[in-house]
Motif scaffolding. Structure first.
Motif, PDB file in Angstrom:
ATOM      1  N   ASP A   1      -6.574   3.003   2.345  1.00 47.96           N
ATOM      2  CA  ASP A   1      -6.806   1.640   1.967  1.00 47.96           C
ATOM      3  C   ASP A   1      -7.540   0.867   3.183  1.00 47.96           C
ATOM      4  OD1 ASP A   1      -5.320  -1.606   2.040  1.00 47.96           O
ATOM      5  OD2 ASP A   1      -6.408  -0.965   0.134  1.00 47.96           O
TER       6      ASP A   1
ATOM      7  N   LEU B   1      -5.695  -2.707   4.663  1.00 46.46           N
ATOM      8  CA  LEU B   1      -4.625  -2.498   5.445  1.00 46.46           C
ATOM      9  C   LEU B   1      -4.977  -1.879   6.682  1.00 46.46           C
ATOM     10  CD1 LEU B   1      -1.781  -2.303   5.884  1.00 46.46           C
ATOM     11  CD2 LEU B   1      -1.284  -0.162   4.829  1.00 46.46           C
TER      12      LEU B   1
ATOM     13  N   THR C   1       0.750  -1.110  -0.030  1.00 47.72           N
ATOM     14  CA  THR C   1       0.029  -0.158  -0.047  1.00 47.72           C
ATOM     15  C   THR C   1       0.983   1.344   0.109  1.00 47.72           C
ATOM     16  OG1 THR C   1      -1.880  -1.242   1.267  1.00 47.72           O
ATOM     17  CG2 THR C   1      -1.855   1.254   1.157  1.00 47.72           C
TER      18      THR C   1
END
Length: 162
Positions: A89, A92, A49
């Motif tokens: 995200d 994550l 990410t």
């Protein structure tokens, strides 16, 4: 149905082995996995990410990028902090939350991060403390990745209080 369950379990085992193999080959992932509570999935997700840690000037920006900073409501003389913004995200953020939960509940060895989280839990509730530790984990992981330093278990000389 039993046969299809066996096939699915075999596929899961193979995919798990591929994920672990990928993590073993990546030095940044191995380095981030030294943080208590952070496993293969969380470290791989963080590296994938963030991609390039140099794109953030400060490590605290990584927490904001993942939506782990509180929303601010400001109008006239009123200013309130709200819940985390949940930008960024989702996978994550959830992985880091699970890592924070593991750190606070399942990691037996005490660290300055764990004691900080448990103090926050006593003061403001366990859920808020988990979110705070989640944000701090994101900041620590970014700082470790950029500096190359190992995780510091004690608070002596630690720059992990961001």
């Amino acid at each position: 149905m039993i046969e299809s369950a066996k096939v699915m379990l075999e596929q899961i085992r193979l995919l798990d082995a591929q994920v672990r193999s990928t993590a073993r080959r990546n030095s940044a992932v191995r380095h981030l996995m030294s943080v208590p509570g952070v496993g293969v999935i969380t470290a791989l997700g963080f590296v994938a990410t963030i991609d390039d840690p140099a794109r953030f000037r400060r490590s605290s920006s990584a927490g904001a990028y993942l939506g782990l900073t509180p929303r601010i409501y400001a109008s006239g003389e009123t200013m309130r902090s709200g819940r985390v913004s949940k930008r960024g995200d989702d996978f994550l953020r959830r992985s880091l939350y699970e890592a924070a939960n593991a750190l606070l509940t399942r990691v037996p060895q005490f660290s300055s991060l764990k004691s900080w989280g448990l103090r926050n839990a006593r003061r403001g509730g366990y859920r808020k403390a988990e979110v705070a530790v989640t944000r701090k984990l994101a900041v620590i992981l970014h700082a470790m990745w950029t500096s190359g330093e190992p995780f510091r278990w004690s608070a002596k000389g630690a720059s992990q209080t961001a």
